[in-house]
Structure formats: C-alpha cells, structure tokens
Design an enzyme around this catalytic site. Structure first.
Site, PDB file in Angstrom:
ATOM      1  N   ASP A 213       0.836  -1.189   0.000  1.00  0.00           N
ATOM      2  CA  ASP A 213       0.000   0.000   0.000  1.00  0.00           C
ATOM      3  C   ASP A 213       0.881   1.252   0.000  1.00  0.00           C
ATOM      4  O   ASP A 213       1.908   1.301   0.683  1.00  0.00           O
ATOM      5  CB  ASP A 213      -0.878  -0.020   1.261  1.00  0.00           C
ATOM      6  CG  ASP A 213      -1.762   1.212   1.371  1.00  0.00           C
ATOM      7  OD1 ASP A 213      -2.695   1.322   0.566  1.00  0.00           O
ATOM      8  OD2 ASP A 213      -1.502   2.066   2.246  1.00  0.00           O
ATOM      9  N   GLU A 249       1.624  -0.472  -4.957  1.00  0.00           N
ATOM     10  CA  GLU A 249       0.605   0.499  -5.346  1.00  0.00           C
ATOM     11  C   GLU A 249       1.285   1.829  -5.670  1.00  0.00           C
ATOM     12  O   GLU A 249       1.588   2.627  -4.787  1.00  0.00           O
ATOM     13  CB  GLU A 249      -0.428   0.719  -4.231  1.00  0.00           C
ATOM     14  CG  GLU A 249      -1.617   1.536  -4.723  1.00  0.00           C
ATOM     15  CD  GLU A 249      -2.082   2.624  -3.779  1.00  0.00           C
ATOM     16  OE1 GLU A 249      -3.080   3.285  -4.093  1.00  0.00           O
ATOM     17  OE2 GLU A 249      -1.440   2.850  -2.732  1.00  0.00           O
TER      18      GLU A 249
HETATM   19  C1  AAO Z   1      -8.747   9.090   5.940  1.00  0.00           C
HETATM   20  C2  AAO Z   1      -9.518  10.389   5.688  1.00  0.00           C
HETATM   21  C3  AAO Z   1      -8.546  11.556   5.627  1.00  0.00           C
HETATM   22  C4  AAO Z   1      -7.760  11.630   6.924  1.00  0.00           C
HETATM   23  C5  AAO Z   1      -7.047  10.302   7.137  1.00  0.00           C
HETATM   24  C6  AAO Z   1      -6.294  10.240   8.446  1.00  0.00           C
HETATM   25  O1  AAO Z   1     -10.207  10.267   4.444  1.00  0.00           O
HETATM   26  O2  AAO Z   1      -9.310  12.757   5.459  1.00  0.00           O
HETATM   27  O3  AAO Z   1      -6.825  12.671   6.864  1.00  0.00           O
HETATM   28  O4  AAO Z   1      -8.007   9.238   7.142  1.00  0.00           O
HETATM   29  O5  AAO Z   1      -7.169  10.413   9.515  1.00  0.00           O
HETATM   30  C7  AAO Z   1      -7.593   5.275   2.499  1.00  0.00           C
HETATM   31  C8  AAO Z   1      -8.593   6.347   2.097  1.00  0.00           C
HETATM   32  C9  AAO Z   1      -8.273   7.683   2.742  1.00  0.00           C
HETATM   33  C10 AAO Z   1      -8.129   7.513   4.252  1.00  0.00           C
HETATM   34  C11 AAO Z   1      -6.975   6.535   4.458  1.00  0.00           C
HETATM   35  C12 AAO Z   1      -6.656   6.301   5.933  1.00  0.00           C
HETATM   36  O6  AAO Z   1      -8.591   6.487   0.687  1.00  0.00           O
HETATM   37  O7  AAO Z   1      -9.359   8.573   2.476  1.00  0.00           O
HETATM   38  O8  AAO Z   1      -7.862   8.778   4.865  1.00  0.00           O
HETATM   39  O9  AAO Z   1      -7.365   5.256   3.894  1.00  0.00           O
HETATM   40  O10 AAO Z   1      -7.768   5.873   6.605  1.00  0.00           O
HETATM   41  C13 AAO Z   1      -2.969   8.724  -2.964  1.00  0.00           C
HETATM   42  C14 AAO Z   1      -1.888   7.693  -2.672  1.00  0.00           C
HETATM   43  C15 AAO Z   1      -2.377   6.271  -2.696  1.00  0.00           C
HETATM   44  C16 AAO Z   1      -3.660   6.093  -1.886  1.00  0.00           C
HETATM   45  C17 AAO Z   1      -4.681   7.071  -2.434  1.00  0.00           C
HETATM   46  C18 AAO Z   1      -6.006   6.996  -1.696  1.00  0.00           C
HETATM   47  O11 AAO Z   1      -0.808   7.852  -3.595  1.00  0.00           O
HETATM   48  O12 AAO Z   1      -1.362   5.462  -2.136  1.00  0.00           O
HETATM   49  O13 AAO Z   1      -4.176   8.416  -2.271  1.00  0.00           O
HETATM   50  N1  AAO Z   1      -4.152   4.707  -1.913  1.00  0.00           N
HETATM   51  C19 AAO Z   1      -3.848   3.773  -0.796  1.00  0.00           C
HETATM   52  C20 AAO Z   1      -5.037   2.885  -0.462  1.00  0.00           C
HETATM   53  C21 AAO Z   1      -6.119   3.716   0.186  1.00  0.00           C
HETATM   54  C22 AAO Z   1      -5.628   4.274   1.505  1.00  0.00           C
HETATM   55  C23 AAO Z   1      -4.197   4.619   1.497  1.00  0.00           C
HETATM   56  C24 AAO Z   1      -3.366   4.412   0.417  1.00  0.00           C
HETATM   57  C25 AAO Z   1      -3.604   5.027   2.782  1.00  0.00           C
HETATM   58  O14 AAO Z   1      -5.447   2.202  -1.588  1.00  0.00           O
HETATM   59  O15 AAO Z   1      -7.304   2.987   0.369  1.00  0.00           O
HETATM   60  O16 AAO Z   1      -6.370   5.486   1.829  1.00  0.00           O
HETATM   61  O17 AAO Z   1      -3.218   3.832   3.445  1.00  0.00           O
HETATM   62  C26 AAO Z   1      -3.102  11.955  -7.077  1.00  0.00           C
HETATM   63  C27 AAO Z   1      -1.842  11.167  -6.826  1.00  0.00           C
HETATM   64  C28 AAO Z   1      -2.113   9.853  -6.158  1.00  0.00           C
HETATM   65  C29 AAO Z   1      -2.980  10.061  -4.938  1.00  0.00           C
HETATM   66  C30 AAO Z   1      -4.280  10.748  -5.391  1.00  0.00           C
HETATM   67  C31 AAO Z   1      -5.264  10.943  -4.260  1.00  0.00           C
HETATM   68  O18 AAO Z   1      -3.863  11.338  -8.112  1.00  0.00           O
HETATM   69  O19 AAO Z   1      -1.194  10.921  -8.046  1.00  0.00           O
HETATM   70  O20 AAO Z   1      -0.874   9.284  -5.774  1.00  0.00           O
HETATM   71  O21 AAO Z   1      -3.268   8.781  -4.357  1.00  0.00           O
HETATM   72  O22 AAO Z   1      -3.922  12.007  -5.935  1.00  0.00           O
HETATM   73  O23 AAO Z   1      -4.768  11.859  -3.355  1.00  0.00           O
HETATM   74  C32 AAO Z   1      -5.773  12.878 -11.496  1.00  0.00           C
HETATM   75  C33 AAO Z   1      -4.271  12.636 -11.551  1.00  0.00           C
HETATM   76  C34 AAO Z   1      -3.865  11.648 -10.450  1.00  0.00           C
HETATM   77  C35 AAO Z   1      -4.299  12.223  -9.154  1.00  0.00           C
HETATM   78  C36 AAO Z   1      -5.794  12.335  -9.189  1.00  0.00           C
HETATM   79  C37 AAO Z   1      -6.409  12.810  -7.878  1.00  0.00           C
HETATM   80  O24 AAO Z   1      -6.465  11.693 -11.873  1.00  0.00           O
HETATM   81  O25 AAO Z   1      -3.926  12.136 -12.813  1.00  0.00           O
HETATM   82  O26 AAO Z   1      -2.470  11.416 -10.473  1.00  0.00           O
HETATM   83  O27 AAO Z   1      -6.161  13.248 -10.208  1.00  0.00           O
HETATM   84  O28 AAO Z   1      -5.979  14.113  -7.613  1.00  0.00           O
END
Ligand code: AAO
Length: 513
Positions: A213, A249
């Site tokens: 992850d 990931e």
């Molecule tokens: C939760 C709450 C937060 C709070 C946090 C701590 O929602 O508000 O601050 O708790 O209390 C999951 C949930 C999160 C959650 C987290 C922890 O999705 O909402 O936070 O559990 O409970 C990035 C990462 C990627 C990640 C993804 C969600 O790079 O690793 O965000 N995925 C994994 C898991 C996921 C998990 C985590 C990681 C954490 O699969 O389930 O989170 O363990 C860009 C970047 C990406 C980035 C995205 C989203 O993407 O490139 O790297 O992913 O932004 O931030 C276009 C662009 C594309 C861009 C996208 C979105 O499409 O081409 O590149 O726009 O802007």
C-alpha cells in the site's frame, strides 16, 4: 560496461519478485474487499478453487484504529496501530485457518500490507483499536510494535504543513504525511526490521505475496531494504526458495515525476492507466473507440506486461478515492463493467485482479459521492456481516460478488484455458466492433456500436460447435446459452444485437461440444 551490467542485474533482477506464485493455469486473483477470514476460507473451498481462481487479495490484517466519526468507515483499516493480526475480518487463529484451507485447495493469499505509515496524526490516544492495543498518535507512541517518536519522518519532511502538498516534489511525496497519516522513517534499520518481522510472520503462516500500500510514498531503496530481510515462502505449499510476489501500489497516470518504473527493482506495480483508459474506451468518451484497442498494452504507454498488475477498478477508484477519475467502470455500470472485465481477462497483457465489492448507499452531491466512506455490511455492534450465498449462487447481505457473475467467472476460466497463447486474429470494423483470439484456444468478439452486428470472422479455432461462455456455458454436454459454429477453415458467423443483454461472445476449446 560489464560492471554496469552487473550492477543493473543486481538492482533489477535479484530482489525483484514478479512471479505471482499462483498454481500453473491459474491466472487471476480476486480482491475480496473487507471479507471476514472465515468467509474467505469457505469461498476458497466452495467457489474459487473449483473455478480456477489463483488467489485472493485480502484487506489489511494488521490491527487498526477504530474510527467512529464517521461510523466505522472502510478506510480505518488503512490506519494501523500495531502488527497484531486482529481486525474486523478476524483474529490470528482465523487468519491462519483461512491461509491453510485456501492453500490446501491451491488458492493463495496476498496481503494488503500497510507499512508506509501508522494512523492519522489526529488519531488521539487510548485503546480505540481493533485489538485494544494502546497508542498515542499525538506523541507517536505505538508500544504494541513498538514505535516511538524517532521512528517517524516528522523531522525529515520539508513541506510547511508536514503534509504532502505537492505531488511534483518527490521528497514531499516520500517524506511527508499522506492525508495526515504518520509517516514511518523507513530509512532506519529498526523500522525496516519491524516491517520485515510483520511480513515474515505472514510469510511463515503461508501467504504468497503482498500488495504494498502507498508504495509511491516510500523510497524504492527503502522498500528493497525491507524486502531483502524477507524469508522465502513456506515450503509446506511452495517450492523451496520461492520469494513472495510483490506488487506495489504506485499511482502513475503520467504528469508526475514519480514513475511506476522507479519501482521495477522491487516487483510489479499497479498500472492505473489500464482501468482509466479502458473505462474511457468502453464508455466511448473523448472520441475513443474499441478499434483503437488493437495495440492495447505497452502500445498505450503502459509499463511492460511482466511488470503490471491490472484491474478494471479497485477499492479506491470505485468510489472516487485514489486516482482514475469518472471514467472508471464499476459494478454500478454492470453491462459495461462486464465488457471491460471480459476484455481484460481475454487479453494477454498484465497479471489480472478481479474486484469483489460490497454495495453502499451511493449518493452524489456536486459530483461527489458523500457516502464514499461507508464501511462493509455490518451489524449494530460494528461486526462485519457474513457473506451469505443465495440459491442462484449470487451473494446476499449486500455483498456484490462480481467474481461470481457468470460472465466474469467464465472469463477467469477462459484466461486459464488460453494461458501462454499469443494475441491473434484481431478484427475490427473501424469503430466499436472488435474481436481477437488467443492462438487456437479461445476467441472473443464485442459489439459496442449502436447498430446490430452480423459478421463472418476468422477465429483461429478448430472446427466444431462451441458454447458461448457469456450468455451461458457448457453444462452436461449442452450449451445453456448461445452456440457458435466454427467451420473447417476457422471462420464463424457472429450476430450481436445492440440491445443484447451482454453485447459480447466468448468461446474456448474447453467449452466445445
Ligand atoms: C482518511 C480520511 C482523511 C484523513 C485520514 C487520516 O479520508 O481525510 O486525513 O483518514 O485520519 C484510504 C482512504 C483515505 C483515508 C486513508 C486512511 O482512501 O481517504 O484517509 O485510507 O484511513 C494517494 C496515494 C495512494 C492512496 C490514495 C487513496 O498515492 O497510495 O491516495 N491509496 C492507498 C489505499 C487507500 C488508503 C491509502 C493508500 C492510505 O489504496 O485505500 O487510503 O493507506 C493523485 C496522486 C495519487 C494520490 C491521489 C489521491 O492522483 O497521483 O498518488 O493517491 O492524488 O490523493 C488525477 C491525476 C492523479 C491524481 C488524481 C487525484 O487523476 O492524474 O495522479 O487526479 O488528484
């Protein structure tokens, strides 16, 4: 030159683990998102093994924070507080029982390993964790590991807020907090050793590999350092010397400095362009058409096939988290989703993962699903509901079980039947009617145009009568759905009306009468 080659070989080949470690002729795994271990054990025995699934990606098994506002979101499991195997999916005993029973029927277990971080900075202190372990997010104290202040990257991060503010800055992405999650200092040997200890515990129980992850948020060299400390797989089920399968990931849709290829030295990477592009094509957005899929794969700028883990949707982008955007197809768009899944499973590119979801009360406000947090089907006390099985083999209790949809299940079997066969006999009408085969073992044809299709095409298959495995399948020597007649020269007639329930047909040599 020779020294350079040796260095490259050492960096690129020795540590990497690209082989999925599935049994031969088992070429897809399924993500049983949020399932309980006891339900997964049963599913391995009663459904996955008999239908040729190679393995299961399970939700994170490590103890996590209990979030009550909102009420028990699915994402609380991405906030570890210790490495005890103790979550809403079950305890260590149940985890061991699942791994043993699944391995015994040849279905392997892949663990979603959350090792980039612990819980969020505002996680508070106390024992509100799935196993009751005490922690204090405020002073970075996780005694059940143990980790303390100096095991985190607070001092190393140079963004103003301590958060990742700019994905264009690779130092921020790796050294700062992802959505406030406390970022582990993986440059420290102590932290690497604790991570390796956790993963080795799982390896010794019998798991076959890991989804790492948030790999993008770790330095590739730090990942390699803890992978280097891993044991070989348990010889009760795996040949001696087998390394765990690693898929990282890394979201790389282009446009950011961190590339999927930066991680090839460690294992495979998730190819997020795959689902985003396939969704765009099948939805016919941006002028895309299926005819353009002729050079699908590396030809579309994807990572090399043997470095890719591919999927139509994942647990994040099916609900607007992560990346991929609105083009992503999910079970909510069932007809198009089945086509996309069929295309993916028929096509030789990448190692495939099928998604298996739960239903939630999706509700859009200003284009955003405000219920994107809703956790798995659960009881009043927060415990996860069992996966019940209906008489027609579908699932109850709001478990969607896409992997049990006949069209998807039969395409998992198709992929196993055509294993190793080349991509062949491509045909298209210049628009959205396309077809291709896999050597002389299988053939698939789609009509995603708004008019009926009636064509004679070369299948590459031996003469005979085949059962379409989309509208039905072969049962007791008969076809329960459509039949396809392939003549001596390999040609066959296909008719697919634009209003067909599923506008595609797939045939293979094991569904021949
Ligand atoms: C939760 C709450 C937060 C709070 C946090 C701590 O929602 O508000 O601050 O708790 O209390 C999951 C949930 C999160 C959650 C987290 C922890 O999705 O909402 O936070 O559990 O409970 C990035 C990462 C990627 C990640 C993804 C969600 O790079 O690793 O965000 N995925 C994994 C898991 C996921 C998990 C985590 C990681 C954490 O699969 O389930 O989170 O363990 C860009 C970047 C990406 C980035 C995205 C989203 O993407 O490139 O790297 O992913 O932004 O931030 C276009 C662009 C594309 C861009 C996208 C979105 O499409 O081409 O590149 O726009 O802007």
């Amino acid at each position: 030159m020779q020294v350079l080659l040796l260095l490259l070989a050492a960096a690129g080949l020795c540590w990497g683990q690209y082989d999925p470690n599935t049994l031969p002729k088992r070429n897809a795994i399924v993500h049983l998102f949020e399932w309980r271990w006891q339900d997964i054990a049963l599913e391995c025995e009663r459904y996955l093994a008999p239908n040729g699934f190679g393995g299961v990606q399970v939700s994170p098994p490590s103890e996590n924070i209990v979030v009550t506002n909102p009420n028990r979101p699915w994402w609380e499991r991405y906030q570890p507080v210790s490495y005890k195997l103790c979550t809403r999916s079950g305890n260590e005993e149940e985890f061991r029982d699942m791994v043993t029973r699944c391995n015994n029927v040849g279905v392997h277990i892949y663990v979603d390993a959350v090792v980039n971080h612990m819980c969020g900075a505002a996680g508070g202190s106390g024992t509100h964790s799935t196993c009751g372990s005490y922690f204090n997010a405020g002073n970075r104290d996780f005694p059940a590991v143990p980790y303390s202040g100096w095991d985190f990257n607070d001092g190393k991060c140079h963004s103003g807020s301590g958060e990742i503010e700019n994905y264009g800055d690779i130092y921020q992405v790796r050294d700062c907090r992802l959505v406030s999650l406390l970022d582990l200092a993986l440059e420290k040997d102590y932290v690497r050793s604790k991570v390796a200890e956790y993963l080795n515990h799982l390896i010794d129980i019998g798991v076959a590999g890991f989804r790492l992850d948030a790999a993008k948020h770790m330095w590739p060299g730090d990942i390699r350092a803890f992978l280097d400390k891993l044991n070989n797989l348990n010889i009760q089920w795996f040949p001696e010397g087998t390394k765990p399968f690693i898929y990282q990931e890394v979201i790389d849709l282009g446009g950011e400095p961190i590339k999927g290829s930066d991680y090839f030295g460690n294992g495979r990477v998730t190819e997020f362009k795959y689902g985003a592009k396939l969704g765009t094509v099948i939805r016919k957005w941006n002028g895309e058409k299926m005819a353009y899929l002729k050079n699908w794969g590396e030809g579309w700028g994807f990572v090399p096939s043997d470095r890719a883990l591919v999927f139509v949707d994942n647990h994040d982008n099916q609900r607007g988290h992560g990346a991929g955007g609105s083009s992503i197809l999910t079970f909510w768009d069932a007809r198009l989703y089945k086509m996309a899944s069929g295309f993916m499973l028929a096509h030789p590119y990448g190692f495939t993962r099928v998604m298996s979801s739960f239903r939630w009360p999706r509700y859009f406000e200003n284009g955003r699903d405000i219920n994107d947090w809703v956790g798995p089907p659960s009881n009043e006390d927060g415990s996860i509901k069992p996966v019940t099985i209906n008489e027609d083999t579908t699932c109850g209790n709001d478990w969607v079980c896409e992997h049990r949809w006949r069209q998807i299940k039969n395409m998992v079997i198709f992929r196993n039947v055509v294993d190793g066969e080349p991509f062949s006999n491509w045909w298209d009408n210049g628009s959205n009617q396309v077809a291709f085969g896999r050597g002389n073992k299988g053939f698939i044809i789609f009509n995603n145009d708004d008019w009926n299709m009636n064509v004679y095409v070369q299948t590459g298959l031996p003469a005979g009568t085949y059962c379409d495995v989309i509208s039905g399948q072969k049962e007791d020597g008969k076809c329960t759905g459509k039949q396809v007649f392939v003549s001596g020269d390999g040609m066959a007639n296909f008719q697919i009306n634009t209003d067909a329930e599923d506008p595609f047909i797939a045939i293979h040599v094991e569904a021949k009468l």
